[in-house]
Design an enzyme around this catalytic site. Sequence first.
Site, PDB file in Angstrom:
ATOM      1  N   LYS A   1      14.248 -15.008 -37.207  1.00 13.52           N
ATOM      2  CA  LYS A   1      14.711 -15.818 -36.077  1.00 13.52           C
ATOM      3  C   LYS A   1      13.528 -16.425 -35.324  1.00 13.52           C
ATOM      4  CE  LYS A   1      17.385 -17.727 -33.055  1.00 13.52           C
ATOM      5  NZ  LYS A   1      18.208 -17.035 -32.063  1.00 13.52           N
TER       6      LYS A   1
ATOM      7  N   LYS B   1      11.608 -18.939 -23.191  1.00 14.80           N
ATOM      8  CA  LYS B   1      11.647 -17.549 -23.660  1.00 14.80           C
ATOM      9  C   LYS B   1      11.337 -17.443 -25.148  1.00 14.80           C
ATOM     10  CE  LYS B   1      15.668 -15.578 -24.530  1.00 14.80           C
ATOM     11  NZ  LYS B   1      15.702 -15.002 -25.908  1.00 14.80           N
TER      12      LYS B   1
END
Length: 294
Positions: A171, A239
């Site tokens: 990811k 983030k």
Amino acid sequence: MTTVGFIGLGAMGLPMARNLVTRGFRVRGFDMRREAIVALVAAGGAAASSARETASGAGLLVLMVVNAAQAEQVLFADGALEALPQGGIVALMATCPPGSVEKLSERVLASGRRFLDSPVSGGVAGAKSAGLTIMAAAPAATFAAAKPVLEALGDKIFHVGEHPGQGAAVKTVNQLLCGVHIAVVAEAFSLAARVGVDLNVMLKILGGSSASSWMLNDRGPRMLQAEPEVTSAVDIFVKDLGIVLEAGRETKAALPFAALAHQLFLATSGRGDGAADDSQVIRSYFALNGQPLT
């Protein structure tokens, strides 16, 4: 496995939990926002008043939280792991640093429960349509046990490895490419605007050329809107690209493009646009070049 605990009923979590209900799972959900729990109940799910209650009696506990710190909070401080039956599966589906996922998994496994590192990609649209891409890492038996739940949430399920942290690593690579693609589309549009080219025409040309990409065709039209609908916020890439850079530091991998893209998203957030759609990173390019916002 018919009972699923679900913690984190946000923009993606709530439609994911609804899809589980639709597929016949008993879903008990919890979120800090009462209205999210009410929405799940309206869809046929059950309400929980705490993380501990959510996990009690569940065969699988989905964590669709903001970050690893929240996952640690609900599992250990709030008692969800202790309430989860022995042999139950913790499925961490949020985007977290690979190192943090490994540490969380060690604590879960030591308690006699199982752990599935299973971040998702596809955004709100994928969550609503059960069209998420899921990158799962766990021993084969754990993956097989959780697969019916995963198949209710996504249509592209990948078993990427046996060890927790590998899903998070996949990811991380995905988010590196997504963030850089969005930023470079904004850069290209900024140059086109600087020389006076109509951006709507530019988008049509690029979208049908060898320069095209999925991100161009998805984010490009929203870059041309003053206030587009938010499908993924600027702060998400602040983030996620931060996670990319953390992974680079841990592995001593140089990631200069990711670092630059992170700075541009950070600048956009710092200007007060952190909650805006991530396509609005283009505002930072316009600010850098002294161009008016379109």
